[in-house]
Scaffold this motif. Structure first.
Motif, PDB file in Angstrom:
ATOM      1  N   LEU A 181       0.816  -1.334  -0.059  1.00 32.08           N
ATOM      2  CA  LEU A 181       0.082   0.120  -0.090  1.00 32.08           C
ATOM      3  C   LEU A 181       0.582   1.366  -0.085  1.00 32.08           C
ATOM      4  O   LEU A 181       0.344   2.457  -0.166  1.00 32.08           O
ATOM      5  N   VAL A 233      -1.250   4.647  -4.000  1.00 31.61           N
ATOM      6  CA  VAL A 233      -0.149   4.111  -2.962  1.00 31.61           C
ATOM      7  C   VAL A 233       0.336   5.270  -1.991  1.00 31.61           C
ATOM      8  O   VAL A 233       0.485   6.249  -3.005  1.00 31.61           O
ATOM      9  N   ASN A 256       0.501  -2.683   5.482  1.00 33.37           N
ATOM     10  CA  ASN A 256      -0.150  -3.685   5.176  1.00 33.37           C
ATOM     11  C   ASN A 256       0.477  -5.088   5.566  1.00 33.37           C
ATOM     12  O   ASN A 256       0.541  -5.953   4.370  1.00 33.37           O
TER      13      ASN A 256
END
Length: 546
Positions: free
Chosen positions: A412, A437, A474
């Motif tokens: 991410l 992102v 993440n």
């Protein structure tokens, strides 16, 4: 380069990648299936780890060239081909070496190979002996702009200097990585008159990268590029790196010293206070024997010519290293280091970005060079050779480097090393926003990643450069640190580690967006005024006024 292994790989290369869609999409639609196919071939056992100069590497180079040809990229190597021959000298220890510490009383204490010492690798004399007093020079760093000189007040002429790995913790991350680099340290040692350098690990170093792991690869070939005289390039031949010494071995070097190595290492690892420097009371006898051979490998280069008559001679370079470390002593029964993430993933990304440029939108205004380089694992050699001997006309104005994306999770965020040092930063920021992102700061400054991949050889010739890494959000931190601990430069960096090919497609997307914006922008990238690397390496016209 021997053409026969290249030809042997062409048929297999053409069969292993699914053909691109005949329809041109409105925007770039990267293909996870293409990433899977590229990585699957490049990380197969057939290529035996793609060590520079090996048959497996040559097959990989032929594969990349065949993909460039299928995509319609113009050959941008030598003599109308996709290949640039890189002349190399390969060298490795012929034996373990002998390291003997002698105290003031003359009593000898040998350093134990693999536990206390690993011999250095140098392309110089095949038989090298040196006996000299030892001087501890702290970090071994001379940085005038920071008023830091680890050699000030020390007499090291004719002596062996002992230096800590890494750089002073107070330095900015990327500048610390530059000064912590072995080449930079050996140049400083040579200038001060030393006859050799010994690197010592601290406990923090060894916790991150256990010293004993070096024993598995101690006979792997190191390399340097050959000059016109046939001799291997050495940055500091007068002060070679003689060896690396563990925490345990360092205690022998520091026997009888004003401070124990434990005390010195504690100061260094804490980052609090200056590391003391002083002559040691010991001397060191070193005997090294080196095995040398002459080889060659190749960079692979494909070009999309720019469409703007005024800008086409400015070249944006997308680079990725094609080599890995080849075959080593078995680990859990496996001796092939397939290099799936390091760096089949980066090459796959590069090929997918090239497809995007060929199939989406108009031709770029600037020319875009797709460059797969050899011998990154041997010291960024293919990139250095190309940067000093480019095979394309015009000026290299930016480098975007793709190395070891950890594609085992849906990232991410990304880290764009070096982007903020130049006008590349806004382009990277906008590309990240378009892909959805985040941009994150360097989460592992202790690794010195900015100086450890091919973009840095472009930096050293004054080219604004950036290198993207998948970030820590993440679950990325566990994935990244786990890879470094368990599979970096090991056989388990293979196709069985749960690669997320959709993440590879996303990584291709963001790199495409960066390169496309740089290629189509009105102004060429420039270093920021006063930047450390721009000031050191770039010509005046490549530095922004603001």
């Amino acid at each position: 380069m021997n053409p026969s292994p290249i030809l042997a790989g062409l048929a297999a290369a053409a069969m292993l990648v699914s053909s691109a869609s005949a329809q041109t999409p409105a925007g770039f639609q990267p293909s996870a299936d293409n990433i899977r196919a590229h990585v699957g071939f490049l990380a197969s056992d057939l290529l035996e780890g793609r060590e520079a100069g090996s048959k497996g590497y040559d097959i990989a180079a032929g594969y990349v060239a065949s993909q460039f040809a299928q995509l319609g990229l113009k050959p941008a190597g030598q003599d109308g081909t996709y290949f640039q021959t890189v002349p190399l000298v390969a060298f490795r220890p012929a034996e373990e070496g002998v390291f003997t510490v002698r105290g003031k009383d003359g009593v000898a204490a040998p350093l134990v190979f693999g536990e206390e010492v690993l011999s250095g690798r140098n392309a110089g004399p095949r038989d090298h002996k040196v006996s000299a007093p030892l001087v501890f020079a702290g970090w071994g760093v001379v940085a005038p702009e920071k008023k830091h000189d680890d050699y000030k007040g020390l007499s090291v002429k004719g002596k062996i200097v002992v230096v800590l790995t890494g750089g002073p913790p107070g330095f900015q991350t990327e500048e610390r990585a530059f000064y912590g680099n072995a080449r930079t340290k050996q140049l400083a040692a040579a200038k001060a008159g030393a006859v050799g350098v010994i690197y010592v690990s601290t406990p923090k170093d060894e916790a991150r990268r256990p010293f004993v792991e070096g024993k598995r690869t101690w006979r792997a070939w190191s390399m340097t590029w050959r000059g016109p005289d046939g001799k291997g390039f050495e940055a500091a031949p007068g002060a070679p790196g003689l060896g690396s010494v563990s925490v345990k071995g360092a205690e022998k070097l520091f026997a009888g010293a004003p401070k124990t190595f434990a005390e010195v290492a504690a100061t260094a690892d804490s980052g609090k206070g200056a590391v003391p420097r002083f002559p040691l009371t010991t001397s060191l006898d070193v005997t090294l024997r080196t095995e040398v051979k002459t080889i060659q490998s190749a960079n692979v280069a494909g070009l999309i010519e720019g469409s703007d008559p005024k800008l086409k001679d400015e070249v944006i370079v997308l680079s990725a290293h094609l080599d890995h470390i080849g075959v080593t002593a078995p680990l859990n029964g496996d001796e092939i280091n397939n290099g799936a993430l390091d760096n089949a993933g980066g090459i796959a990304t590069t090929l997918e970005v090239a497809r995007g440029f060929r199939e989406v939108g108009k031709a770029p205004r600037r020319s875009v060079l797709f460059l797969a380089v050899t011998a990154e694992e041997k010291g960024l050699l293919g990139a250095e050779y190309f940067a000093r001997n480019p095979t394309v006309p015009g000026a290299l104005v930016a480098n975007v480097n793709l190395d070891m994306p950890i594609l085992t999770y849906d990232f991410l965020d990304v880290v764009a090393f070096g982007a903020e040092r130049s006008t590349l930063a806004p382009a990277v920021q906008r590309a990240a926003q378009r892909v959805g992102v985040a941009l994150s700061p360097d989460p592992m400054p202790e690794e010195g990643l900015f100086t450890r991949s091919d973009h840095f050889r472009f930096v050293e010739v004054g080219v604004p450069s950036t290198f993207l890494m998948t970030g820590f959000q993440n679950g990325g931190e566990a994935k990244f640190r786990g890879f470094l601990k368990d599979c970096y430069h090991k056989p388990c960096d293979d196709l069985g580690q749960g690669i997320d090919y959709a993440a590879g497609a996303k990584f291709a997307w963001i790199n495409y967006e960066i390169a496309r914006e740089l290629a189509d922008a009105d102004a060429r990238p420039q270093w920021n005024k006063g930047d450390f690397f721009g000031t050191r390496f770039a010509p005046a016209h490549a530095i922004a006024d603001r």
